[in-house]
Design an enzyme around this catalytic site. Structure first.
Site, PDB file in Angstrom:
ATOM      1  N   ASP A 149       0.847  -1.199   0.000  1.00  0.00           N
ATOM      2  CA  ASP A 149       0.000   0.000   0.000  1.00  0.00           C
ATOM      3  C   ASP A 149       0.884   1.252   0.000  1.00  0.00           C
ATOM      4  OD1 ASP A 149       0.878  -0.617   2.679  1.00  0.00           O
ATOM      5  OD2 ASP A 149      -0.476   0.942   3.388  1.00  0.00           O
ATOM      6  N   HIS A 461       1.634  -8.622  -4.083  1.00  0.00           N
ATOM      7  CA  HIS A 461       0.613  -7.632  -3.730  1.00  0.00           C
ATOM      8  C   HIS A 461       1.345  -6.317  -3.490  1.00  0.00           C
ATOM      9  CE1 HIS A 461      -3.282  -6.295  -2.164  1.00  0.00           C
ATOM     10  NE2 HIS A 461      -2.569  -5.573  -1.325  1.00  0.00           N
ATOM     11  N   ASP A 507       0.840 -16.986  -5.647  1.00  0.00           N
ATOM     12  CA  ASP A 507       1.571 -15.910  -6.341  1.00  0.00           C
ATOM     13  C   ASP A 507       0.566 -15.132  -7.178  1.00  0.00           C
ATOM     14  OD1 ASP A 507       3.402 -14.212  -7.419  1.00  0.00           O
ATOM     15  OD2 ASP A 507       4.370 -15.709  -8.708  1.00  0.00           O
ATOM     16  N   GLU A 516       2.197 -10.246  -0.075  1.00  0.00           N
ATOM     17  CA  GLU A 516       2.497  -8.813  -0.017  1.00  0.00           C
ATOM     18  C   GLU A 516       4.007  -8.630   0.162  1.00  0.00           C
ATOM     19  OE1 GLU A 516       0.160  -6.563   2.808  1.00  0.00           O
ATOM     20  OE2 GLU A 516       0.767  -4.662   1.912  1.00  0.00           O
TER      21      GLU A 516
END
Ligand SMILES: [Zn+2]
Length: 538
Positions: A149, A461, A507, A516
């Site tokens: 993020d 991710h 994956d 992530e």
């Protein structure tokens, strides 16, 4: 090449001369090791009578001894797998893990000269609002995007920066190469240039009263867009005890290290650290950080701040020599600490690094002699875990959590520290198996570092990797790896109940729970890589 690779699991980035070479084999037939001329060097009979509890595999970890530089081939029945042994084998991947943090830089553009195809314009440059008083806006820029993020979190960021600083302090030869970042060539090792990018941001996260904001994020995680397109308002979230103590510790540490390069910067960091300590003294009651209502970004809640305060007191004692810090650190140590954990949730191991390698005898009887014995005893647990695993992985089957790479690498760090203190080779060799794990010697036959290995993570991710239109992910990022403890319903739907923990991995980009990336997973990999890179002549 390696068409039958599932029979063998190896360190896909190769091995180093002078260190033991291990490979896992999943078949019971004899294994032959040949050199590049086809000469048979070893014949080994695997014992696969034992099932590895974490993977469910009948697997044997073969010790191939110490090998000279060269190319080799393993044979088992019809299966073949090549492996290489060379000096500096881990130099590229270790430096790529540091460069991976450059790709996480926020608040600046990544230009093509340094970022190649992964360049992008500046992101998150608008002033942020105080969550508790929206009318107050401050421009706080820089730092690393925390993970997949675009949030930035003070505690995890401080721990990650400190891992880099200790890697440089303890193993400078293993991590001081040029990274091709904007500061390269300025006379400061690039690993410290990169860490400074985070430190400058941490300094901005301090409130006027000395406390540190827990994080700088939006209310929600952004969709999978590039960072420069993420224009939702950002907020300086409330301050917290763990964030304040971790920043306090990291800045005190950094003030000592950067003094040789930039006296004024070092001074700013020490002053900020002391003001944070004063705030902690004035606020002795620990309050766990809770996301304010309506905020859905990362929590990073600590259960206590005892370990964080301990680390801070150790670093401030090293920075100032004032006895009050030592006395506080002694009290906190005697209140009971794990000592062998190095991740954001328990930073007591970071205080151990300070006591045993910086302060040493100056730490006094309690924080040097007693703590050393205590640490040596407890770090034996990591070795026991490694020995109990078919792949040598220092993690029990029931602890494959979100980001299982962290406890695995934290165990590696504990065993490396033990080796530094005792010279024990069994500890060093078990630590090396954790590095081997990260680079492919695992149940998934997968190198967890993007851009490295024969079979590596392709769909982490990670928003830029998912949104940039480039097939290859941003390089030098380590995946959190298998997680069967707190996974998403959609992951459980795909993998079911019967998939063993060490294989509970997808994956796939949406699988934040298993795939992530995070700055504080890269950083213990950098510490571990720097040590073994130093030993391998990198
Ligand atoms: Zn950004």
């Amino acid at each position: 090449m390696n068409a039958n690779s599932p029979v063998f699991r190896i360190n896909q980035e190769g091995y180093a001369p002078g260190l033991p070479v291990r490979a896992a084999v999943l078949a019971g037939e004899p294994v032959i090791l040949k050199n590049a001329c086809g000469e048979v060097l070893r014949r080994l009979v695997p014992d696969i009578s034992r099932t590895d509890p974490a993977s469910g595999d009948s697997v044997s970890l073969l010790g191939l001894g110490v090998l000279e530089e060269g190319d080799y081939e393993l044979e088992c029945g019809a299966a073949r797998r090549r492996l290489t042994v060379r000096e500096g084998a881990w130099n590229p991947v270790t430096h790529a893990l540091i460069k991976g943090l450059y790709y996480q830089r926020c608040g600046c553009g990544l230009d093509p000269a340094h970022a190649g195809p992964w360049s992008h314009p500046a992101c998150h440059t608008a002033p942020a609002s105080l969550w508790e008083d929206r009318g107050v806006r401050r421009r706080v820029t820089g730092g690393w995007h925390d993970a997949g993020d675009y949030g930035k979190y003070t505690g995890p960021g401080a721990v990650a920066a400190a891992h880099l600083i200790y890697a440089w302090k303890l193993f400078p030869r293993g991590c001081s190469g040029d990274l091709n970042i904007p500061e390269s060539g300025n006379g400061v090792p690039d690993i410290l240039n990169e860490a400074r990018y985070e430190l400058e941001w941490i300094l901005q996260m301090q409130r006027p009263d000395g406390a540190f904001h827990h994080k700088l994020t939006k209310q929600y995680f952004a969709p999978f867009i590039m960072p420069q397109d993420d224009l939702e308002p950002e907020y300086l979230m409330p301050a917290g005890h763990c964030a304040t103590a971790d920043a306090c510790a990291c800045l005190a540490l950094a003030s000592r290290v950067y003094r040789a390069f930039d006296e004024a910067f070092a001074g700013r960091m020490l002053q900020a650290s002391l003001r944070a300590w004063d705030w902690l003294l004035a606020h002795p009651e620990f309050v766990s950080f809770e996301n304010p209502e309506g905020v859905r970004t990362g929590g990073y809640r600590g259960r206590t701040d005892t370990d964080d305060r301990f680390w801070a007191a150790c670093e401030l004692f090293a920075a100032t020599g004032e006895d009050a810090f030592r006395e506080t650190a002694e009290k906190l140590y005697e209140s009971g600490l794990s000592l062998t954990q190095f991740g954001w949730a328990d930073v007591s191991g970071m205080g151990v690094l300070c006591c045993l390698f910086d302060l040493r005898e100056a730490a006094g009887e309690i924080l040097f002699s007693r703590l050393r014995e205590d640490f040596l005893r407890r770090s034996g647990e990591a070795l026991d875990l490694s020995r109990a695993s078919g792949y040598g992985t220092a993690l029990p089957a029931d602890r494959y959590v979100w980001g299982s790479i962290l406890p695995i690498l934290s165990s590696a760090m504990a065993m490396i520290v033990n080796t530094l203190l005792t010279g024990r080779q069994d500890m060093r060799d078990a630590a090396l198996l954790q590095w081997d794990y990260a680079l492919g010697l695992n149940a998934l036959d997968l190198c967890f570092v993007t851009g490295f290995g024969e079979r590596s993570v392709m769909n982490p991710h990670h928003r830029p990797s998912g949104a940039d239109g480039i097939e290859a992910p941003v390089p030098g990022l380590i995946s959190g790896g298998p997680n069967k403890c707190y996974c998403y319903p959609q992951t459980r739907e795909k993998l079911g109940d019967s998939t063993p923990p060490a294989k509970y991995f997808l994956d796939e980009t949406p699988s934040a729970d298993t795939n992530e990336i995070a700055i504080y997973w890269n950083s213990p990999a950098i510490f571990t890589g720097a040590y073994f890179n130093m030993l391998s002549g990198g």
